[in-house]
Design a protein around this motif. Sequence first.
Motif, PDB file in Angstrom:
ATOM      1  N   ARG A 193       0.837  -1.200   0.000  1.00 11.82           N
ATOM      2  CA  ARG A 193       0.000   0.000   0.000  1.00 11.82           C
ATOM      3  C   ARG A 193       0.878   1.260   0.000  1.00 11.82           C
TER       4      ARG A 193
ATOM      5  N   ALA B  14       3.465   3.306  -8.145  1.00  4.76           N
ATOM      6  CA  ALA B  14       2.400   2.615  -8.878  1.00  4.76           C
ATOM      7  C   ALA B  14       2.679   2.568 -10.378  1.00  4.76           C
TER       8      ALA B  14
ATOM      9  N   LEU C  66       3.910   1.421  -1.197  1.00  6.26           N
ATOM     10  CA  LEU C  66       4.540   1.511  -2.526  1.00  6.26           C
ATOM     11  C   LEU C  66       3.574   2.079  -3.558  1.00  6.26           C
ATOM     12  N   VAL C  67       2.322   1.664  -3.473  1.00 11.15           N
ATOM     13  CA  VAL C  67       1.338   2.111  -4.468  1.00 11.15           C
ATOM     14  C   VAL C  67       0.941   3.563  -4.219  1.00 11.15           C
ATOM     15  N   ALA C  68       0.728   3.913  -2.959  1.00 11.17           N
ATOM     16  CA  ALA C  68       0.178   5.232  -2.651  1.00 11.17           C
ATOM     17  C   ALA C  68       1.262   6.276  -2.378  1.00 11.17           C
ATOM     18  N   GLY C  69       2.478   5.830  -2.034  1.00 13.85           N
ATOM     19  CA  GLY C  69       3.481   6.769  -1.559  1.00 13.85           C
ATOM     20  C   GLY C  69       3.142   7.159  -0.127  1.00 13.85           C
ATOM     21  N   LYS C  70       4.061   7.934   0.476  1.00 14.15           N
ATOM     22  CA  LYS C  70       3.829   8.314   1.870  1.00 14.15           C
ATOM     23  C   LYS C  70       4.656   9.538   2.186  1.00 14.15           C
TER      24      LYS C  70
ATOM     25  N   PRO D 173       7.603   9.051  -2.915  1.00 12.62           N
ATOM     26  CA  PRO D 173       6.709   9.014  -4.072  1.00 12.62           C
ATOM     27  C   PRO D 173       6.006   7.670  -4.211  1.00 12.62           C
ATOM     28  N   SER D 174       4.929   7.671  -4.956  1.00  6.12           N
ATOM     29  CA  SER D 174       4.251   6.432  -5.328  1.00  6.12           C
ATOM     30  C   SER D 174       5.068   5.706  -6.389  1.00  6.12           C
TER      31      SER D 174
END
Length: 116
Positions: free
Chosen positions: A83, A96, A85-89, A93-94
């Motif tokens: 999650r 995706a 990795l897909v959304a970033g934080k 960065p993401s």
Amino acid sequence: MLLKIGWMAIFSAAVAAPGVGCHSAPSLTPRQAQGKHLYDMGCAHCHEENDLHFKKVPPNLHGLFKRNTLPDGAPATDAEVERVLVAGKGMMPSFAYQMTKQQMDALIAYLHSGLR
Ligand code: HEC
């Protein structure tokens, strides 16, 4: 069939890479070795070097899954890391659009090795 071709490509890349087998861990599976490559290319410059000089230093990912929780307190599960990795934080960065699901899975398999 496609999978088989991909697997062979990964395998031959690992064989062709200089230095493989000297001090890199021999016990990584081919999938983890692919994940290591992705980590070295995509994650290490922040998570090892902090070369962008973030004030909030990116957390150390060695032994990520040995703890019960991620640095932010969420459960340390594959799904939670994926999650991130897909959304970033935050400043991260993401990924995706940079990684396929298969690559993320390989990367997570490598994170499970404790980053050898
Ligand atoms: C541009 C720099 C940068 C890159 C590239 C980067 N990260 Fe991060 N990462 C961060 C920062 C900064 C944080 C802390 C985010 C926060 O807590 O606000 C972080 C946090 C994390 C966390 C902890 C999330 C949590 O819930 O506590 C994980 C896991 C993680 N990154 C994995 C990765 C992986 C795997 C890669 C390679 C695909 C990667 N990161 C690439 C900067 C980066």
